[in-house]
Design an enzyme around this catalytic site. Structure first.
Site: not given
Length: 289
Positions: A217, A234
């Site tokens: 991502d 993340d």
């Protein structure tokens, strides 16, 4: 790339393989604390829920999550909590004080209503076999996976927040920022040298891949600038290179990164970036296999 370019040096010795330890999602001390609800824990719960800065929602701070926070306080990973850094559908991140300074505390929501986005990253990962649709087990495993991914990334020489502790659905990690605010994302800063910045991101992607990981991502929204270095955020959804969707995720990462830097004026192509990330690193001795 060297340390002078703002990159960490990978640890000496063998690069991490693609093997993973089994993630234990059984009940922990935090679960037992939450069930027992002793007097000290009840006082702790009352204190946290009365803290204005937390803007508490029942979906975030259920009793078991408070039990995990209580355990982290007891183990001296956290001394006092601050305000929210960011909020999201799956997790909220807060500042906190620790014995050695400020840290970030990421709290995954056990009662999140939609795990569809998570499932694309979970299916095909052997660490999640047998977990099924049990939300608690999914979130606990996801949190432990993020901790493990951060550790692997750091060993590979990629600048990410240092993981400090994990308890159930709560992850304590290095706080990236200063006294005034969190570190700025790449899309929030003026990039003076986009070519060099791109080279650093490209090298990070390659180091992750060499260590058996695909971010999954990656974009300008989870790359931050902290103390003059680029840092990736993340990594909860990061998958191994053997995940059935890893190629699709990597291609998307390359498109996102190439698209952003192309808008900064860099002559970059997503296919070229993909080739750079996945091609074997040249033998420094110059000997062909």
């Amino acid at each position: 790339m060297t340390e002078d370019d703002g990159l960490l040096s990978a640890d000496d010795g063998e690069q991490p393989g693609d093997e993973w330890e089994e993630l234990d999602v059984s009940d922990t001390e935090a679960d037992r604390i939450a069930r027992a609800q002793d007097r000290e824990f009840l006082e702790f719960r009352k204190r946290i829920k009365n803290t204005e800065q937390f803007k508490v929602e029942a979906s975030v701070f259920d009793d078991a999550t408070l039990g995990a926070l209580y355990k982290l306080v007891q183990d001296s990973y956290v001394d006092a909590f601050g305000g929210p850094i960011s909020t999201g559908k799956e997790a909220n991140i807060y500042t906190a004080l620790a014995p050695d300074g400020e840290v970030a505390v990421k709290v995954y929501r056990i009662n999140a209503s939609d795990f569809k986005q998570m499932r694309a990253y979970l299916e095909g990962d052997p660490r999640f076999e047998g977990i099924g649709s049990d939300k608690k087990k999914v979130v606990v495993a996801w949190t432990k996976k993020e901790y493990a991914n951060l550790e692997r990334a750091r060993k590979a020489g990629v600048r990410v927040p240092e993981p400090i502790a994990v308890e159930r659905n709560v992850l304590v990690m290095e706080y990236l920022g200063d006294d005034d605010r969190r570190a700025k994302r790449l899309n929030e800063v003026h990039i003076e040298n986009p070519e060099t910045t791109y080279e650093v991101v490209r090298e990070y992607m390659r180091r992750l891949y060499d260590a058996g990981l695909v971010h999954g991502d990656l974009s300008e929204f989870n790359i931050v600038v902290h103390e003059g270095e680029l840092c990736l955020l993340d990594l909860g959804q990061a998958v191994t290179v053997h995940h059935p969707n890893s190629r699709e995720f990597l291609e998307r990462d390359c498109e996102n990164v190439a698209g952003f830097f192309a808008r900064q004026g860099v002559d970059v192509d997503a296919d070229d970036l993909l080739a750079h990330v996945t091609e074997p690193e040249p033998d420094p001795s110059g000997n062909a296999e």
